[in-house]
Design a protein around this motif. Structure first.
Motif, PDB file in Angstrom:
ATOM      1  N   GLY A 161       0.804  -1.215   0.000  1.00 30.34           N
ATOM      2  CA  GLY A 161       0.000   0.000   0.000  1.00 30.34           C
ATOM      3  C   GLY A 161       0.835   1.262   0.000  1.00 30.34           C
ATOM      4  N   VAL A 162       2.157   1.108  -0.020  1.00 28.36           N
ATOM      5  CA  VAL A 162       3.048   2.267   0.032  1.00 28.36           C
ATOM      6  C   VAL A 162       4.335   1.915  -0.708  1.00 28.36           C
ATOM      7  CG1 VAL A 162       4.113   1.594   2.226  1.00 28.36           C
ATOM      8  CG2 VAL A 162       4.025   3.990   1.616  1.00 28.36           C
ATOM      9  N   ASN A 163       4.975   2.926  -1.280  1.00 24.42           N
ATOM     10  CA  ASN A 163       6.265   2.746  -1.930  1.00 24.42           C
ATOM     11  C   ASN A 163       7.349   3.021  -0.897  1.00 24.42           C
ATOM     12  OD1 ASN A 163       5.109   2.400  -4.594  1.00 24.42           O
ATOM     13  ND2 ASN A 163       4.641   4.579  -4.479  1.00 24.42           N
ATOM     14  N   VAL A 164       8.332   2.136  -0.819  1.00 21.77           N
ATOM     15  CA  VAL A 164       9.363   2.229   0.221  1.00 21.77           C
ATOM     16  C   VAL A 164      10.742   2.246  -0.413  1.00 21.77           C
ATOM     17  CG1 VAL A 164      10.386   1.040   2.211  1.00 21.77           C
ATOM     18  CG2 VAL A 164       7.914   1.003   1.882  1.00 21.77           C
ATOM     19  N   ILE A 165      11.610   3.118   0.089  1.00 22.13           N
ATOM     20  CA  ILE A 165      13.016   3.117  -0.289  1.00 22.13           C
ATOM     21  C   ILE A 165      13.843   2.940   0.976  1.00 22.13           C
ATOM     22  CG2 ILE A 165      13.306   5.635  -0.201  1.00 22.13           C
ATOM     23  CD1 ILE A 165      15.149   5.319  -2.695  1.00 22.13           C
ATOM     24  N   ASN A 166      14.851   2.091   0.875  1.00 23.59           N
ATOM     25  CA  ASN A 166      15.729   1.829   2.006  1.00 23.59           C
ATOM     26  C   ASN A 166      16.665   3.029   2.204  1.00 23.59           C
ATOM     27  OD1 ASN A 166      17.548   0.739   3.862  1.00 23.59           O
ATOM     28  ND2 ASN A 166      17.585  -1.250   2.871  1.00 23.59           N
ATOM     29  N   LYS A 167      16.930   3.404   3.437  1.00 23.25           N
ATOM     30  CA  LYS A 167      17.837   4.520   3.739  1.00 23.25           C
ATOM     31  C   LYS A 167      19.208   4.282   3.126  1.00 23.25           C
ATOM     32  CE  LYS A 167      19.686   7.986   6.234  1.00 23.25           C
ATOM     33  NZ  LYS A 167      21.094   7.919   5.890  1.00 23.25           N
ATOM     34  N   ILE A 168      19.662   3.037   3.114  1.00 18.68           N
ATOM     35  CA  ILE A 168      20.967   2.705   2.526  1.00 18.68           C
ATOM     36  C   ILE A 168      20.953   3.021   1.028  1.00 18.68           C
ATOM     37  CG2 ILE A 168      22.521   0.789   1.978  1.00 18.68           C
ATOM     38  CD1 ILE A 168      21.591  -0.453   4.686  1.00 18.68           C
ATOM     39  N   ARG A 216      18.799  -9.172   3.779  1.00 16.44           N
ATOM     40  CA  ARG A 216      18.248  -9.259   2.425  1.00 16.44           C
ATOM     41  C   ARG A 216      17.180  -8.205   2.171  1.00 16.44           C
ATOM     42  NH1 ARG A 216      18.210 -15.320   0.568  1.00 16.44           N
ATOM     43  NH2 ARG A 216      16.759 -14.359  -0.863  1.00 16.44           N
ATOM     44  N   ALA A 217      17.322  -7.046   2.780  1.00 13.73           N
ATOM     45  CA  ALA A 217      16.327  -5.989   2.605  1.00 13.73           C
ATOM     46  C   ALA A 217      16.345  -5.480   1.161  1.00 13.73           C
ATOM     47  CB  ALA A 217      16.620  -4.846   3.567  1.00 13.73           C
TER      48      ALA A 217
END
Length: 76
Positions: free
Chosen positions: A6-13, A69-70
């Protein structure tokens, strides 16, 4: 892509690797699949994402995902 997200996510790394350093405060909390509730680091509005030569502007939530494995980016 995750059709159930339900949301777009980007990893901080991933943000660090791409040189993305500016985002706004995120006004909401997220419940993860493991039912834990987290406060996102930030919200990026209108991030340009290029897929197959086509550019899409999407809002993405910045999360710190330190699992081995993110995913770098999750588009819902």
């Amino acid at each position: 892509m995750d059709g159930g997200s339900g949301v777009n996510v980007i990893n901080k790394i991933t943000c660090d690797r791409l040189g993305i350093t500016k985002w706004e405060a995120c006004p909401f909390w997220l419940q993860r699949v493991d039912t834990s509730i987290v406060r996102p680091i930030g919200l990026i509005r209108q991030l340009d994402i290029v897929i197959g030569g086509h550019t899409f502007q999407k809002s993405v939530v910045v999360l710190h995902l330190d699992a081995p494995r993110a995913y770098p980016l999750l588009l819902g």
